[in-house]
Design a protein around this motif. Structure first.
Motif, PDB file in Angstrom:
ATOM      1  N   ASN A   1       2.990   5.666   4.605  1.00  0.00           N
ATOM      2  CA  ASN A   1       3.206   5.039   3.303  1.00  0.00           C
ATOM      3  C   ASN A   1       1.852   4.687   2.687  1.00  0.00           C
ATOM      4  O   ASN A   1       1.195   3.754   3.124  1.00  0.00           O
ATOM      5  N   LYS A   2       1.462   5.410   1.668  1.00  0.00           N
ATOM      6  CA  LYS A   2       0.168   5.193   1.007  1.00  0.00           C
ATOM      7  C   LYS A   2       0.053   3.774   0.454  1.00  0.00           C
ATOM      8  O   LYS A   2      -1.033   3.228   0.356  1.00  0.00           O
ATOM      9  N   ASN A   3       1.184   3.147   0.115  1.00  0.00           N
ATOM     10  CA  ASN A   3       1.174   1.782  -0.406  1.00  0.00           C
ATOM     11  C   ASN A   3       0.757   0.766   0.654  1.00  0.00           C
ATOM     12  O   ASN A   3       0.401  -0.359   0.325  1.00  0.00           O
ATOM     13  N   MET A   4       0.815   1.151   1.913  1.00  0.00           N
ATOM     14  CA  MET A   4       0.457   0.257   3.010  1.00  0.00           C
ATOM     15  C   MET A   4      -0.959   0.517   3.526  1.00  0.00           C
ATOM     16  O   MET A   4      -1.357  -0.020   4.547  1.00  0.00           O
ATOM     17  N   GLU A   5      -1.723   1.315   2.809  1.00  0.00           N
ATOM     18  CA  GLU A   5      -3.047   1.730   3.273  1.00  0.00           C
ATOM     19  C   GLU A   5      -3.958   0.539   3.551  1.00  0.00           C
ATOM     20  O   GLU A   5      -4.601   0.468   4.595  1.00  0.00           O
ATOM     21  N   GLN A   6      -4.044  -0.418   2.619  1.00  0.00           N
ATOM     22  CA  GLN A   6      -4.951  -1.545   2.819  1.00  0.00           C
ATOM     23  C   GLN A   6      -4.550  -2.371   4.041  1.00  0.00           C
ATOM     24  O   GLN A   6      -5.415  -2.727   4.848  1.00  0.00           O
ATOM     25  N   ALA A   7      -3.280  -2.651   4.197  1.00  0.00           N
ATOM     26  CA  ALA A   7      -2.818  -3.414   5.366  1.00  0.00           C
ATOM     27  C   ALA A   7      -3.128  -2.652   6.653  1.00  0.00           C
ATOM     28  O   ALA A   7      -3.521  -3.244   7.661  1.00  0.00           O
ATOM     29  N   TRP A   8      -2.957  -1.341   6.616  1.00  0.00           N
ATOM     30  CA  TRP A   8      -3.211  -0.494   7.779  1.00  0.00           C
ATOM     31  C   TRP A   8      -4.689  -0.544   8.161  1.00  0.00           C
ATOM     32  O   TRP A   8      -5.037  -0.685   9.338  1.00  0.00           O
ATOM     33  N   VAL A   9      -5.560  -0.495   7.157  1.00  0.00           N
ATOM     34  CA  VAL A   9      -7.011  -0.536   7.403  1.00  0.00           C
ATOM     35  C   VAL A   9      -7.412  -1.900   7.949  1.00  0.00           C
ATOM     36  O   VAL A   9      -8.165  -1.990   8.923  1.00  0.00           O
ATOM     37  N   ILE A  10      -6.925  -2.960   7.357  1.00  0.00           N
ATOM     38  CA  ILE A  10      -7.274  -4.309   7.809  1.00  0.00           C
ATOM     39  C   ILE A  10      -6.773  -4.560   9.228  1.00  0.00           C
ATOM     40  O   ILE A  10      -7.472  -5.160  10.043  1.00  0.00           O
ATOM     41  N   THR A  11      -5.600  -4.081   9.532  1.00  0.00           N
ATOM     42  CA  THR A  11      -5.067  -4.231  10.886  1.00  0.00           C
ATOM     43  C   THR A  11      -5.971  -3.535  11.907  1.00  0.00           C
ATOM     44  O   THR A  11      -6.213  -4.059  12.984  1.00  0.00           O
TER      45      THR A  11
END
Length: 71
Positions: free
Chosen positions: A58-68
């Motif tokens: 999900n491209k919309n979750m990219e920032q959360a994925w990176v921060i995690t």
């Protein structure tokens, strides 16, 4: 065809890197409270991300994925 796919993957990773580098460094620095350690952790996070980019659905979750990945 394979070469084109490789270019697309590298372009996508470069965009993620340049977009989120300041955020990832900030997260790492807040946790580690040391510039050198934060830079090392940031590198580790981006290595982990490069190996797992195919898992981001999900491209919309990219920032959360990176921060995690930075934590």
């Amino acid at each position: 065809m394979f070469v084109n796919l490789l270019h697309v993957i590298m372009d996508n990773f470069e965009k993620v890197y340049h977009t989120y580098k300041p955020v990832v460094y900030s997260v790492c620095y807040r946790i580690l409270k040391n510039e050198h350690d934060a830079k090392d952790a940031m590198q580790d996070a981006f290595i982990k991300l490069s190996k797992n980019m195919h898992l981001l659905k999900n491209k919309n979750m990219e920032q959360a994925w990176v921060i995690t990945a930075a934590k």
